[in-house]
Every structure is written in structure tokens, then in C-alpha cells.
Scaffold this motif. Sequence first.
Motif, PDB file in Angstrom:
ATOM      1  N   LEU A 277       0.852  -1.184   0.000  1.00  0.00           N
ATOM      2  CA  LEU A 277       0.000   0.000   0.000  1.00  0.00           C
ATOM      3  C   LEU A 277       0.892   1.239   0.000  1.00  0.00           C
ATOM      4  O   LEU A 277       1.760   1.388   0.867  1.00  0.00           O
ATOM      5  CB  LEU A 277      -0.896   0.017   1.239  1.00  0.00           C
ATOM      6  CG  LEU A 277      -1.745   1.281   1.426  1.00  0.00           C
ATOM      7  CD1 LEU A 277      -2.762   1.424   0.302  1.00  0.00           C
ATOM      8  CD2 LEU A 277      -2.425   1.274   2.788  1.00  0.00           C
ATOM      9  N   ASP A 278       0.684   2.117  -0.973  1.00  0.00           N
ATOM     10  CA  ASP A 278       1.371   3.403  -1.004  1.00  0.00           C
ATOM     11  C   ASP A 278       0.374   4.464  -0.535  1.00  0.00           C
ATOM     12  O   ASP A 278      -0.620   4.730  -1.197  1.00  0.00           O
ATOM     13  CB  ASP A 278       1.860   3.711  -2.432  1.00  0.00           C
ATOM     14  CG  ASP A 278       2.766   4.932  -2.485  1.00  0.00           C
ATOM     15  OD1 ASP A 278       2.896   5.624  -1.458  1.00  0.00           O
ATOM     16  OD2 ASP A 278       3.324   5.206  -3.560  1.00  0.00           O
ATOM     17  N   VAL A 279       0.646   5.052   0.621  1.00  0.00           N
ATOM     18  CA  VAL A 279      -0.244   6.042   1.229  1.00  0.00           C
ATOM     19  C   VAL A 279       0.164   7.434   0.759  1.00  0.00           C
ATOM     20  O   VAL A 279       1.349   7.780   0.783  1.00  0.00           O
ATOM     21  CB  VAL A 279      -0.180   5.963   2.769  1.00  0.00           C
ATOM     22  CG1 VAL A 279      -1.045   7.046   3.405  1.00  0.00           C
ATOM     23  CG2 VAL A 279      -0.611   4.590   3.246  1.00  0.00           C
ATOM     24  N   ALA A 280      -0.826   8.237   0.351  1.00  0.00           N
ATOM     25  CA  ALA A 280      -0.564   9.573  -0.192  1.00  0.00           C
ATOM     26  C   ALA A 280       0.425   9.467  -1.343  1.00  0.00           C
ATOM     27  O   ALA A 280       1.459  10.118  -1.378  1.00  0.00           O
ATOM     28  CB  ALA A 280      -0.063  10.518   0.901  1.00  0.00           C
ATOM     29  N   ALA A 281       0.069   8.618  -2.299  1.00  0.00           N
ATOM     30  CA  ALA A 281       0.977   8.234  -3.382  1.00  0.00           C
ATOM     31  C   ALA A 281       1.168   9.307  -4.436  1.00  0.00           C
ATOM     32  O   ALA A 281       2.084   9.214  -5.255  1.00  0.00           O
ATOM     33  CB  ALA A 281       0.454   6.961  -4.062  1.00  0.00           C
ATOM     34  N   GLY A 282       0.303  10.324  -4.449  1.00  0.00           N
ATOM     35  CA  GLY A 282       0.413  11.348  -5.485  1.00  0.00           C
ATOM     36  C   GLY A 282       0.222  10.742  -6.862  1.00  0.00           C
ATOM     37  O   GLY A 282      -0.719   9.999  -7.117  1.00  0.00           O
ATOM     38  N   SER A 283       1.172  11.017  -7.738  1.00  0.00           N
ATOM     39  CA  SER A 283       1.110  10.483  -9.099  1.00  0.00           C
ATOM     40  C   SER A 283       1.919   9.201  -9.262  1.00  0.00           C
ATOM     41  O   SER A 283       2.246   8.804 -10.377  1.00  0.00           O
ATOM     42  CB  SER A 283       1.582  11.542 -10.100  1.00  0.00           C
ATOM     43  OG  SER A 283       2.858  12.055  -9.730  1.00  0.00           O
ATOM     44  N   GLY A 284       2.265   8.563  -8.132  1.00  0.00           N
ATOM     45  CA  GLY A 284       2.876   7.235  -8.201  1.00  0.00           C
ATOM     46  C   GLY A 284       4.378   7.197  -8.252  1.00  0.00           C
ATOM     47  O   GLY A 284       4.958   6.233  -8.755  1.00  0.00           O
ATOM     48  N   ASN A 285       5.031   8.215  -7.678  1.00  0.00           N
ATOM     49  CA  ASN A 285       6.487   8.273  -7.717  1.00  0.00           C
ATOM     50  C   ASN A 285       7.141   7.019  -7.148  1.00  0.00           C
ATOM     51  O   ASN A 285       8.163   6.556  -7.654  1.00  0.00           O
ATOM     52  CB  ASN A 285       6.965   9.513  -6.947  1.00  0.00           C
ATOM     53  CG  ASN A 285       8.440   9.817  -7.168  1.00  0.00           C
ATOM     54  OD1 ASN A 285       8.997   9.468  -8.195  1.00  0.00           O
ATOM     55  ND2 ASN A 285       9.050  10.476  -6.218  1.00  0.00           N
ATOM     56  N   ALA A 286       6.559   6.453  -6.091  1.00  0.00           N
ATOM     57  CA  ALA A 286       7.085   5.211  -5.506  1.00  0.00           C
ATOM     58  C   ALA A 286       6.254   4.003  -5.906  1.00  0.00           C
ATOM     59  O   ALA A 286       6.784   2.893  -6.040  1.00  0.00           O
ATOM     60  CB  ALA A 286       7.128   5.326  -3.982  1.00  0.00           C
ATOM     61  N   ALA A 287       4.947   4.201  -6.096  1.00  0.00           N
ATOM     62  CA  ALA A 287       4.066   3.074  -6.413  1.00  0.00           C
ATOM     63  C   ALA A 287       4.419   2.433  -7.746  1.00  0.00           C
ATOM     64  O   ALA A 287       4.417   1.194  -7.877  1.00  0.00           O
ATOM     65  CB  ALA A 287       2.611   3.549  -6.431  1.00  0.00           C
ATOM     66  N   ILE A 288       4.710   3.242  -8.749  1.00  0.00           N
ATOM     67  CA  ILE A 288       5.009   2.694 -10.083  1.00  0.00           C
ATOM     68  C   ILE A 288       6.307   1.882 -10.069  1.00  0.00           C
ATOM     69  O   ILE A 288       6.329   0.752 -10.587  1.00  0.00           O
ATOM     70  CB  ILE A 288       5.027   3.818 -11.134  1.00  0.00           C
ATOM     71  CG1 ILE A 288       3.602   4.376 -11.320  1.00  0.00           C
ATOM     72  CG2 ILE A 288       5.572   3.313 -12.469  1.00  0.00           C
ATOM     73  CD1 ILE A 288       3.523   5.598 -12.212  1.00  0.00           C
ATOM     74  N   PRO A 289       7.413   2.376  -9.471  1.00  0.00           N
ATOM     75  CA  PRO A 289       8.605   1.528  -9.392  1.00  0.00           C
ATOM     76  C   PRO A 289       8.374   0.229  -8.629  1.00  0.00           C
ATOM     77  O   PRO A 289       8.926  -0.815  -8.998  1.00  0.00           O
ATOM     78  CB  PRO A 289       9.620   2.423  -8.671  1.00  0.00           C
ATOM     79  CG  PRO A 289       9.188   3.815  -8.975  1.00  0.00           C
ATOM     80  CD  PRO A 289       7.692   3.747  -9.012  1.00  0.00           C
ATOM     81  N   ALA A 290       7.557   0.282  -7.566  1.00  0.00           N
ATOM     82  CA  ALA A 290       7.287  -0.939  -6.807  1.00  0.00           C
ATOM     83  C   ALA A 290       6.505  -1.940  -7.647  1.00  0.00           C
ATOM     84  O   ALA A 290       6.775  -3.147  -7.617  1.00  0.00           O
ATOM     85  CB  ALA A 290       6.524  -0.600  -5.529  1.00  0.00           C
ATOM     86  N   ALA A 291       5.538  -1.443  -8.423  1.00  0.00           N
ATOM     87  CA  ALA A 291       4.782  -2.330  -9.308  1.00  0.00           C
ATOM     88  C   ALA A 291       5.671  -2.870 -10.419  1.00  0.00           C
ATOM     89  O   ALA A 291       5.559  -4.041 -10.810  1.00  0.00           O
ATOM     90  CB  ALA A 291       3.592  -1.580  -9.890  1.00  0.00           C
ATOM     91  N   ARG A 292       6.555  -2.040 -10.918  1.00  0.00           N
ATOM     92  CA  ARG A 292       7.481  -2.485 -11.963  1.00  0.00           C
ATOM     93  C   ARG A 292       8.389  -3.594 -11.442  1.00  0.00           C
ATOM     94  O   ARG A 292       8.808  -4.478 -12.193  1.00  0.00           O
ATOM     95  CB  ARG A 292       8.309  -1.300 -12.471  1.00  0.00           C
ATOM     96  CG  ARG A 292       9.164  -1.630 -13.679  1.00  0.00           C
ATOM     97  CD  ARG A 292       9.991  -0.436 -14.121  1.00  0.00           C
ATOM     98  NE  ARG A 292       9.153   0.645 -14.642  1.00  0.00           N
ATOM     99  CZ  ARG A 292       9.133   1.876 -14.174  1.00  0.00           C
ATOM    100  NH1 ARG A 292       9.901   2.209 -13.151  1.00  0.00           N
ATOM    101  NH2 ARG A 292       8.370   2.796 -14.719  1.00  0.00           N
TER     102      ARG A 292
END
Length: 278
Positions: free
Chosen positions: A53-68
Motif C-alpha cells: 500500500l502506497d499512502v498519499a501516493a500522489g502520481s505514483g512516484n514510488a508506487a510505479i517503481p514498486a509495481a514495476r
Amino acid sequence: MQITDMTADQALKSKHRAMWATGDYAAVAADVIPALGPVLSEAVAAGPGQRILDVAAGSGNAAIPAARAGADVVATDLTPELLETGEELAGRHGVTLEWQAADAEALPFAAGAFDTVMSCVGVMFAPHHQVCADEIVRVLRPGGTIGLINWTPQGFIGQMFATMKPYAPPPPPGAQPPPLWGDEAHVRALFGDRVTDVVAQRRMLPVTVFPTAEAFLEFFKRTYGPTIAVYAANSGDPAALAALDEALLDLARRHDLGGGAMEWEYLLVTARTAAAGE
């Protein structure tokens, strides 16, 4: 901690949501601080079989690399406009993850639903720090991982908020300053004995995209919600606007290492929720 005045809290959240929808935070994430997301993804060892879970993810600065990296990622934010931008960015890179509007202080997930909860200069802007920490712990499984990157009070962004404070409207009762999340003692106190294996590191982010102090100021006045809001609050006072300009220009000049290069300090924290019997 409990939030007792729900009407005031909802009004505050609406104000925050609108603030972050102004400007172009995705440009800040992509053009100024793109390195932070991958740093956090690596710090939490994002990978296959991990529900994050990425909390307050914005535009995915950390979420996208984690999914990648192969993780199953849910990216949440109070501001739907930022999530829409993040979903578009993920699509361009062929990365699939879930995007869901959610309040960091009232996460819509069951207890123990995630292996990892992370936030990259995001959760720090929610007003009630203890409530956020409690929610992070609640939605993590026992032995789960916490990963946080937040701007420190002493670093450039922390000092930018201190510089803008005299020009900003007073915060509502109970709201805490965002850069406190960049103070190790504060973060340790928020989580207390509910976490183990805490590692806190103050690091520097090289920022080389602004050739001059004026370029920094123009960019942040155009893209960064909190800066836009402070300028809007002083729109009827030319003297205050000029003084704010000069104060922020002076800050940027004092942090210039030469040729416009700067280093912005942040705190990287990783921890583990206590497993049964710990």
C-alpha cells in the motif's frame, strides 16, 4: 488520538484536496524528485508476492517503481486528480496497479491487509500524524514492513515551509507541521513499541534542474500546491508578495552549491511491525 470535530476535519480535507489539485505536482515528482520513488521501492524490497500500500501516493512516484519490480501495489491519495495522472503514467510504462482515492487518516482497508505500507513525501502532509501512524500499523500484517521518505525540518524543503509560514494562514487546531515526519525522534514516538528493527537515515537528494534561484521560484509558484496556496493567500498584498519572493530566493541562493546544484535532505525510515510474541 481521535478526531472529534468531523465537520471541521472534512472542511480541512477538502481544502487539502483542492490545494494538491492545483498546479502540477506530477511535474515536481517527475522532473525534480524522480529518484526518491525508486529509493523507497528498493528500501522496502518491493518484489513479486508482496502486497504493498502506497499512502498519499500522489502520481505514483514510488508506487510505479514498486509495481514495476513485481509487487501487487495499491496506490491511494486524497486527491483523485493526482491518481488519474499516475494511472496515465503507469499505462505509458505498461505497469498495472490499483489506484484508489483514500484519506491517510481513514484507510478503507481491513486490518492486516498488506505486507508493506510505504509513503514518499506524502503522508507527512496529512494533518494528524498519530492518526496516520495508527492507520499504517492497523493495515499491516504482523511482521510487515513500513517504509517512509519525508523531508527533514533542517533540509531545503523543511526550511521552505518555515520560510512560508509567516505568510500562511494559521493551521487549524490539532494540525501538525509536515516536516516533523522528517524528525527521527518524532517518527519513533508515533509508532512506539508497535514496531521493531527501525532504521532511520538522513540522506541528500541531488537537485540540479534549477539553473538559478529565480528558476526554482518560478517553477514552485507554478506547480507546487502549498506554494501556490501561500501566494494566493497574499494576493491582495503586493508588499507581502515581494517579501515572500525575496525570502524564497534567498533560501535557494543559500542552498546553491554552485551552478544551481542543490542537495535536499530527507529521512528514510524502514521498520517492521511487531510479530506475535515480540
